[in-house]
Design an enzyme around this catalytic site. Sequence first.
Site, PDB file in Angstrom:
ATOM      1  N   THR A  97      42.117  47.404  46.475  1.00 52.28           N
ATOM      2  CA  THR A  97      41.688  48.582  45.712  1.00 52.28           C
ATOM      3  C   THR A  97      40.161  48.716  45.661  1.00 52.28           C
ATOM      4  O   THR A  97      39.451  47.711  45.744  1.00 52.28           O
ATOM      5  CB  THR A  97      42.244  48.478  44.267  1.00 52.28           C
ATOM      6  OG1 THR A  97      41.580  49.422  43.432  1.00 52.28           O
ATOM      7  CG2 THR A  97      41.993  47.094  43.667  1.00 52.28           C
ATOM      8  N   ASP A  98      39.698  49.945  45.473  1.00 47.33           N
ATOM      9  CA  ASP A  98      38.254  50.157  45.303  1.00 47.33           C
ATOM     10  C   ASP A  98      37.742  49.555  43.998  1.00 47.33           C
ATOM     11  O   ASP A  98      36.536  49.382  43.825  1.00 47.33           O
ATOM     12  CB  ASP A  98      37.914  51.656  45.386  1.00 47.33           C
ATOM     13  CG  ASP A  98      38.571  52.508  44.308  1.00 47.33           C
ATOM     14  OD1 ASP A  98      39.368  51.961  43.506  1.00 47.33           O
ATOM     15  OD2 ASP A  98      38.303  53.727  44.261  1.00 47.33           O
ATOM     16  N   GLU A  99      38.659  49.235  43.074  1.00 51.20           N
ATOM     17  CA  GLU A  99      38.210  48.693  41.774  1.00 51.20           C
ATOM     18  C   GLU A  99      37.520  47.353  41.898  1.00 51.20           C
ATOM     19  O   GLU A  99      36.820  46.926  40.984  1.00 51.20           O
ATOM     20  CB  GLU A  99      39.396  48.569  40.808  1.00 51.20           C
ATOM     21  CG  GLU A  99      39.846  49.912  40.341  1.00 51.20           C
ATOM     22  CD  GLU A  99      40.736  49.879  39.109  1.00 51.20           C
ATOM     23  OE1 GLU A  99      40.617  48.977  38.279  1.00 51.20           O
ATOM     24  OE2 GLU A  99      41.558  50.801  39.002  1.00 51.20           O
ATOM     25  N   TYR A 104      42.492  43.141  35.757  1.00 44.16           N
ATOM     26  CA  TYR A 104      43.218  43.580  36.956  1.00 44.16           C
ATOM     27  C   TYR A 104      42.309  43.539  38.177  1.00 44.16           C
ATOM     28  O   TYR A 104      42.647  42.958  39.219  1.00 44.16           O
ATOM     29  CB  TYR A 104      43.769  45.004  36.750  1.00 44.16           C
ATOM     30  CG  TYR A 104      44.126  45.709  38.049  1.00 44.16           C
ATOM     31  CD1 TYR A 104      45.242  45.318  38.781  1.00 44.16           C
ATOM     32  CD2 TYR A 104      43.326  46.750  38.563  1.00 44.16           C
ATOM     33  CE1 TYR A 104      45.563  45.935  39.991  1.00 44.16           C
ATOM     34  CE2 TYR A 104      43.636  47.371  39.754  1.00 44.16           C
ATOM     35  CZ  TYR A 104      44.756  46.966  40.462  1.00 44.16           C
ATOM     36  OH  TYR A 104      45.068  47.574  41.658  1.00 44.16           O
ATOM     37  N   LYS A 163      42.499  41.239  41.638  1.00 47.95           N
ATOM     38  CA  LYS A 163      42.574  41.798  43.002  1.00 47.95           C
ATOM     39  C   LYS A 163      41.392  41.285  43.842  1.00 47.95           C
ATOM     40  O   LYS A 163      41.559  40.940  45.016  1.00 47.95           O
ATOM     41  CB  LYS A 163      42.579  43.333  42.979  1.00 47.95           C
ATOM     42  CG  LYS A 163      43.828  43.980  42.414  1.00 47.95           C
ATOM     43  CD  LYS A 163      45.094  43.712  43.217  1.00 47.95           C
ATOM     44  CE  LYS A 163      45.153  44.431  44.537  1.00 47.95           C
ATOM     45  NZ  LYS A 163      46.491  44.282  45.188  1.00 47.95           N
TER      46      LYS A 163
END
Length: 335
Positions: free
Chosen positions: A125-127, A150, A154
């Site tokens: 994810t870009d997060e 989260y 990741k």
Amino acid sequence: MTNYLVTGGCGFIGSNFIKFIMGFSDTTVCNIDKLTYAGNPLNLLEFENDERYSFYRVDICDKKKVETIFKSRKIDIVVHFAAESHVDRSILSGIEFVKTNVEGTQSLIDVSRDYSVQQFIHVSTDEVYGSIKEPGKFTEKSELHPNSPYAASKASSDLMVLAAIRTHDFPAKITRCSNNYGPFQYPEKLIPLMVSNILEGKSLPIYGTGANIRDWIYVDDHCEGIYSVITKGRAGEVYNIGGRSEIKNIDLVHKIADELGVVPTIDFVKDRLAHDERYAIDFSKISKECDWHPNIGLERGLKNTISWYENNTGWLDKVKSNEYITYYKAQYEKS
Ligand code: NAD
Ligand code: TDX
């Protein structure tokens, strides 16, 4: 035949991806999913009697069971979606995020190495990059700066995959995508939560002032992006995937309400802790190397999504089980 093993295939993106690759007749799919609150086998009912599809209810952390599956069949490509995926739940409690996202990913890497898979696609994810101010965009070289539990889990799993690439020449590729939306998304995420609340006549909880910006991508575009990385991407590389659709949360919620023909009752609620201000993706690498770009703009994507939820209120009612009601109370109705 290309034999896929997909993890988390009963979730939102995983089920859309399985529908996409089952469209190729020279493909078999083995889906491993623990069926947490977010996993719904009804999403894939159409393949129940298809000999090219099989399903195992297994936790990816259970190495012995996963090994048994690899032993019993040939696996060419692993596409790893299984994860705890919701930021707000990770703020309530982080431990399951570490178990599934970090330990589960490492366990899957180990088994995939033992059985010499051709490719391992780690769906990230870009997060992991944190937040970025305008006019910046995240590239694959941006620093990892995860802010939520989260995102940290990741980013940790990305680092385990990168370590396996460097240490063992593991044939993995990592994709980092922006916010997805579309059919079959569990109504804890912004778009389906707002649609579901409007359909129920409930108010719409917006964190803070609603000025946070996300880049939205229709789930079919994400699935095609992953497939382009499988077929054209280079082993050992990271590829950003973005939707070219940046919008403030408050403006998005108004668009949803307009599409549903209602005047929304907006509730500006307490802000999310460590709320990332803005995500924006530079996806020029995947465009150049894999000839991919997003096709479905926000207007068309939102129309499709909203009409899917309107036509599938039975699906929505089923997933809004006791677990959902308990979560909703804890998240939105705490004093
Ligand atoms: P989701 O929550 O809808 O689905 C997750 C699936 O994984 C569920 O079917 C669940 O049962 C399964 N699962 C959870 N723990 C498991 C375990 N221990 N063993 C086996 N299965 C398990 O998630 P999603 O939105 O479809 O996201 C899929 C992947 O894509 C995740 O890795 C997520 O980080 C990533 N991603 C999501 C988005 C997004 O906007 N939703 C954006 C970028 C990347
Ligand atoms: O009730 C809400 N009110 C609100 O204002 C919810 C659920 C969200 N929001 C805001 C928070 C974010 O700024 O909307 C924005 C989007 O929130 P989410 O749908 O929870 O997504 P986000 O936190 O941006 O993370 C998503 O994108 C990256 C996915 O959930 C992740 O799995 C993915 O990795």
